[in-house]
Design a protein around this motif. Structure first.
Motif, short mmCIF file in Angstrom:
data_model
loop_
_atom_site.label_atom_id
_atom_site.label_comp_id
_atom_site.label_asym_id
_atom_site.label_seq_id
_atom_site.Cartn_x
_atom_site.Cartn_y
_atom_site.Cartn_z
N UNK A 31 0.82 -1.20 0.00
CA UNK A 31 0.00 0.00 0.00
C UNK A 31 0.86 1.26 0.00
N UNK A 33 -0.78 4.38 0.62
CA UNK A 33 -1.51 5.45 1.33
C UNK A 33 -0.80 5.97 2.58
N UNK C 15 -1.79 -8.86 10.32
CA UNK C 15 -1.28 -7.61 9.72
C UNK C 15 -1.89 -7.35 8.35
N UNK C 17 -4.69 -5.11 7.65
CA UNK C 17 -5.69 -4.03 7.70
C UNK C 17 -5.53 -3.18 6.45
N UNK C 18 -6.55 -2.39 6.16
CA UNK C 18 -6.37 -1.30 5.19
C UNK C 18 -5.29 -0.39 5.78
N UNK C 19 -4.37 0.03 4.96
CA UNK C 19 -3.29 0.87 5.47
C UNK C 19 -3.84 2.24 5.85
N UNK C 35 -10.81 -4.83 7.47
CA UNK C 35 -9.76 -5.42 8.33
C UNK C 35 -10.20 -6.80 8.83
N UNK C 67 -3.48 -3.65 0.92
CA UNK C 67 -2.23 -4.41 0.98
C UNK C 67 -2.27 -5.68 0.13
#
Lengths: 113, 397, 315
Positions: A31, A33, C15, C17-19, C35, C67
Motif C-alpha cells: 500500500x 496510502x 497484519x 488491515x487497510x493501510x 480489516x 495491501x
C-alpha cells in the motif's frame, strides 16, 4: 504504523514515467496510502493512558485508520498497544467508546491548534 | 517464408471465427449470445463440452457482464476472447473504455449489426462505429478467409500492443455466408501465438497491485496520455503482428487497407467490409469497359486511423467517394467520411470528398449502389455543388 | 490449511488491515469490516471492489490503502469482474501456469447501491454460475458516495436527498428489500448477515464463507456518519444497537438451513437504534411511525425464527 521513511510519490510524475511504472494506471508497490497523512483532519484527539491500558485490543480492532500502534513480540504471543499514530488518527473517537468503561485508558481532548 | 500446412474447409463467418477461437484455445471466454453472433458462442461452448479446448467458459447473464468478466480475467494474466454484436456491443460500451484504459488485450469477434430502434438484426456498421472512440483496435474483414486469419492475428496484435482488438464481420453476409477457406493446424496456431506476457497480473499475490484506482485532476491526464500513446505505438505493433503472421504461416494479409486499382485513379471509392467485393467488380467494369480511371480502397483497420497511409494512396485522387454503412446523425454523413476528410485536410494534396451512406439495416448492396456513387462524383466533377455533404444510396425517397 | 484468527491477538498478527492514509470519513466503519474480512484468515486474497465510497476513498492515485491485490472495474459489475478473475485462476491452474497447491481466495466488496440495485443482475449471474468467491456487502443503506440518495436498502422513513423528509412526505415511503433473502433464493454455498460490533461472529462467518465450496455472501451493516447523521464515535455502537434491537439480525444460511446466531435476551426497542440518527429526526415525535417500524422489525424477526425452526442449519 510509523510514518513511512520512503516517499515515492511526493513529486508529480509525467506520463512517460507513469507509462513505465503505472501501465493501465495501476498502483505498484502497495500500500502507498501511508505516504498521505490524515492527522490534520482531527478536531479532537484521543489521549492514551498507558498505565490503565490492559491491551485488550478493542480500540485496535475498531479503529478505522489502523492508527492504534501495536508491538507484536517475535513469537507473536504478546501483542501490546504502544500508542496512537497521530499522523493518521482522524479523531473519530471510536477507540474511546470501545475502551471498556471500567478501564478508561482512552479519553478525548481538544486538538491543540 | 515457408507456407504452413493448410486444410480446405467450407465454413460460415461465425463458424470460421469460432474455429479460430478453438485453435487459439484462450484461457477464458466470457460471452452472451446475440443474433447474428450467437453461433460463435454456441460453437465455442461445444468445443468446451467436447474437451477440444481447456478454456474456462463463463456463460454470463449479459454482455455487460461478459466484458466485465473479460476485464477481470485479462487483468489476471489470461488470454481472453469474446464475441458479440449490435445491442450487445452497446451494452458493453461502458466497459469497453475500461478494458482499453487498463491496457488489457482482449480479442472480440464482433458481427456487425445495426442498432435499435427500430429493432433490426441485419448488417450495418453503426454498432462498431459507435465504439470507435473506446480505445479498441478495429479490424473490418471482407470475407470468411480474412475473418478467420484476422481472429488469429488479432490476438497477436492485441498482446503486442496491450490493447483490446475487435475483429468484425458483416452480419449475415459473412456471419452466415458459407465460403471455402484454408485453415491452419491447431498446433501451428498455438505455436504462433505462444504465451501472453501481461503488463501486470492481479493473480501475482506475492507482488500485490491496485488496478483501477481513482485518478483525479492531478493524474488522469497523464494516464490518458499514456493510453493515447499506446494507440500511436499500436500502428507499429499491427505491422509487426501481420509481418510475423506472414512469416510464420506464409500467408499475406492486407494490413491497414487494401488498395484496388488505385494507380492513376481520378475517382476512388472507400468502403469497409464485405461490400468491397461488389465495389471491386464495379471498378473492373468501369475501368475495363468504360475506360474510367476508377479505383477502390478497402479500409481494413479503422482504429488506429491510418491517415498517413491513406494520404499516400488517396492523395492524388481527384474525387473521393467515402461509403459508410452507418450515419453519424451529425448532418455530415458517415464517420469514415468525416475522419478521412480530417485526415486528408492535413495534407496539401487532397481530393474533393463526398459522403455516401448505404446499406443501413441490412439493405442489399447491389452494384447499382456503386454506379450511382460514381455518377454522383462525375456530377460533382462537372462543377456542381451538392446541397448537402452526404448522399443516401439505396433508400426509397 | 489456512490459519484462522479467533482472538483479537490473532487478527493483529495477520497484519492485513487497510493501510492508514485512506480518505474515508472520520469514523466510517467500513475499514473495520475490511480489516476483519482480510484478517480472518491468511489465505492470499484478490479483491474486486464496486465503485462507491470504499473504492473512491481507499485508492486515490497514487495512494492506495490495499495491501492485497485489488481490482476496480465499474459500479455494477464487481461480481462479474471477480467471476473473470476466478475463471482465469481456474483456467491457468488447469493449464499448469499456476502451481496446483497455490490456493487463492476471491472477495468482492460492494455497497448497497452496487449490490441491491445497479449490480444485482451481475451478482445474481455470478451466484447462479457458482463461482468460488465471497461477496461482502457493506451496507450503509443509501447511495452515500454520491451524496446520500435513497437506495432499495434505505429503510422506511429515513430521510435522504432523494427521499427527503418534507412537509407532506416523511422520508422514504418504502420498506427496505431483503437482499439476503434474495441471495438465499440462489441457494449459495453460504450466506450470512453480520455486524462489525460482533467481530468474532463476523470473522467466523468469513472463515466459513471462504471454506465453502461455491459462492458466498455476507451482508454487513456499515453506518454512514454523514448519511445517517450521528456523532462519528457512535459508528460501532450503532452496529451493536442494530443487533440488540433486532433491526439487524445476525444469522446464517447453509445447506438449505437457517441459524439465528444471536437472540438478544432483552431486546431493546427499535427507537434506541433510530434515536441517535438524525435521518430519523422528523419521525422521532411521531410514535405511530416508530410503532410501524417496530412492527416491521418484529414481523421480520418472527419470520426468521420460523425459518430457523422449520429448516435448522446443518453443517
Amino acid at each position: 504504523m510509523p510514518a513511512p521513511k520512503e516517499r515515492k510519490w511526493d513529486e508529480l510524475k509525467g506520463w512517460k514515467e507513469l507509462a513505465e511504472i503505472s501501465p493501465g494506471a495501476i498502483v505498484p508497490g502497495v500500500p502507498t496510502s501511508p505516504e498521505y497523512l490524515t492527522g490534520d483532519w482531527r478536531v479532537e484527539r484521543p489521549i492514551w493512558d498507558e498505565d490503565k491500558c490492559t491491551h485488550c485490543l478493542l480500540c485496535w480492532v475498531f479503529c478505522p485508520e489502523d492508527a492504534i500502534m501495536l508491538n507484536i513480540s517475535e513469537d507473536g504471543k504478546v501483542v501490546k498497544m504502544i500508542g496512537i499514530d497521530y499522523d493518521y488518527c482522524k479523531g473519530c473517537g471510536i477507540c474511546v467508546r470501545a475502551c471498556p468503561p471500567k478501564i478508561h485508558a482512552l479519553e478525548m481532548a481538544p486538538e491543540e491548534v | 517464408m515457408a507456407k504452413r500446412k493448410t486444410t480446405r474447409m467450407a465454413l460460415t463467418g461465425n463458424e470460421a471465427m469460432a474455429f479460430a477461437m478453438k485453435q487459439i484455445n484462450p484461457d477464458v471466454v466470457a460471452a452472451y449470445p446475440i443474433t447474428p453472433a450467437t453461433q460463435i458462442v454456441e460453437l465455442f461452448s461445444k468445443y468446451v463440452a467436447d474437451g477440444e479446448v481447456d478454456t474456462e467458459f463463463v456463460p454470463v447473464e449479459s454482455e455487460h457482464s461478459a466484458m466485465s468478466a473479460c476485464v477481470g480475467a485479462s487483468a489476471a494474466g489470461a488470454r481472453v476472447m469474446t464475441g458479440t454484436a449490435s445491442q450487445g456491443l452497446a451494452l458493453m460500451h461502458e466497459i469497453l473504455y475500461i478494458a482499453s484504459a487498463l491496457r488489457l488485450p482482449i480479442t472480440m469477434c464482433v458481427v456487425n449489426r445495426t442498432l435499435s430502434a427500430p429493432i433490426n438484426i441485419h448488417c450495418d456498421h453503426s454498432d462498431t462505429m459507435g465504439s470507435r472512440d473506446a480505445g479498441w483496435i478495429q479490424i473490418y474483414t471482407e470475407n470468411v478467409q480474412e475473418a478467420y486469419a484476422s481472429t488469429i492475428v488479432g490476438v497477436r496484435t492485441a498482446e503486442k500492443a496491450n490493447l483490446p482488438v475487435m475483429v468484425t464481420t458483416d452480419g449475415f453476409v459473412l456471419s452466415h455466408g458459407m465460403e471455402s477457406l484454408d485453415v491452419f493446424d491447431d498446433e501451428d496456431v498455438r505455436e504462433f501465438l505462444g504465451q501472453r506476457k501481461p503488463l501486470y497480473n492481479v493473480l501475482d499475490v506475492d507482488n500485490p497491485i491496485t488496478v483501477g484506482p481513482l485518478d483525479l485532476q492531478d493524474y488522469f491526464f497523464e494516464h490518458k496520455r499514456g493510453q493515447i500513446e499506446a494507440m500511436f505505438e499500436a500502428k507499429k505493433h499491427i505491422y509487426d503482428a501481420h509481418r510475423e503472421f506472414a512469416e510464420f504461416f506464409g500467408v499475406e494479409l492486407p494490413v491497414f487497407m487494401e488498395p484496388y486499382r488505385l494507380d492513376d485513379a481520378e475517382y476512388a471509392i472507400v468502403v469497409l467490409g464485405s461490400s468491397a467485393g461488389t465495389g471491386k467488380e464495379v471498378v473492373d467494369d468501369l475501368r475495363d469497359e468504360k475506360g474510367m480511371k476508377v479505383g477502390l480502397l478497402r479500409l481494413r483497420i479503422f482504429r488506429p486511423f491510418p491517415y498517413e497511409e491513406l494520404q499516400q494512396v488517396l492523395g492524388k485522387v481527384k474525387y473521393l467517394a467515402v461509403m459508410d454503412r452507418a450515419d453519424s446523425l451529425n448532418t455530415m454523413g458517415g464517420p469514415v467520411a468525416t475522419e478521412i476528410a480530417r485526415a486528408l485536410y492535413h495534407f496539401s494534396e487532397r481530393p474533393i470528398i463526398h459522403s455516401f451512406v448505404y446499406g443501413l439495416g441490412g439493405r442489399d448492396v447491389p452494384p447499382e449502389n456503386f454506379y450511382e456513387v460514381i455518377e454522383k462524383m462525375q456530377w460533382i466533377a462537372a462543377g456542381n455543388t451538392p446541397d448537402r455533404m452526404v448522399t443516401y444510396v439505396g433508400v426509397r425517397e | 490449511m489456512a490459519q484462522k484468527a479467533k482472538t483479537l491477538r490473532d487478527l493483529a498478527r495477520m497484519k492485513r488491515a487497510l493501510a492508514p492514509g485512506h480518505r474515508a470519513c472520520a469514523g466510517c466503519p467500513f475499514p473495520v469490516i475490511v480489516k476483519l474480512v482480510m484478517s480472518a484468515t491468511d489465505y492470499p486474497l484478490v479483491v474486486a471492489n464496486a465503485t462507491g465510497c470504499m473504492e473512491v476513498t481507499t485508492t486515490i492515485f497514487p495512494y492506495t490503502a490495499w495491501p492485497v491485490n485489488w481490482i476496480h472495474n465499474a459500479f455494477e459489475n464487481a461480481a462479474a469482474t471477480i467471476s473473470g478473475v476466478e475463471a482465469a485462476y481456474k483456467a491457468l491452474k488447469r493449464k499448469g501456469k499456476i502451481p496446483a497447491d497455490k490456493e487463492i481466495k476471491f472477495v468482492a466488496f460492494g455497497g448497497d447501491g452496487g449490490t441491491y440495485d445497479i449490480g444485482l443482475q451481475a451478482l445474481s449471474g455470478a451466484l447462479e454460475r457458482g463461482h468460488n468467491f465471497l461477496y461482502i456487502l457493506y451496507n450503509n443503506e443509501g447511495y452515500m458516495n454520491t451524496g446520500i440518495q435513497r437506495s432499495s436498502a434505505t429503510p422506511k422513513y429515513a430521510s435522504t436527498t432523494t427521499s427527503p423528509a418534507g412537509k407532506v412526505i416523511p422520508g422514504k415511503l418504502q420498506w427496505r428489500k431483503e437482499i439476503t433473502d434474495i441471495i438465499i433464493a440462489h441457494n449459495p454455498a453460504y450466506a450470512a448477515q453480520a455486524s462489525p460490533a460482533f467481530w468474532s461472529d463476523l470473522i467466523r462467518k468469513v472463515q466459513k464463507a471462504l471454506e465453502a465450496d461455491g459462492p458466498s455472501f455476507i451482508n454487513v451493516i456499515s453506518p454512514c456518519q454523514p448519511g445517517w447523521n450521528y456523532p462519528p464515535d457512535l459508528s460501532i455502537d450503532l452496529t451493536k444497537l442494530a443487533v440488540e434491537t433486532k433491526y439487524w439480525p445476525l444469522y446464517e444460511y447453509k445447506n438449505g438451513g437457517w441459524k439465528v446466531n444471536y437472540k438478544p435476551r432483552k431486546p431493546l426497542p427499535v427507537i434506541e437504534f433510530l434515536k441517535p440518527q438524525r435521518r430519523y429526526k422528523h419521525i422521532l415525535n411521531r410514535p405511530e411511525l416508530i410503532e410501524e417500524i417496530q412492527q416491521e422489525v418484529e414481523k421480520r424477526w418472527e419470520r426468521l425464527l420460523k425459518l430457523e425452526e422449520a429448516f435448522p442449519l446443518k453443517e
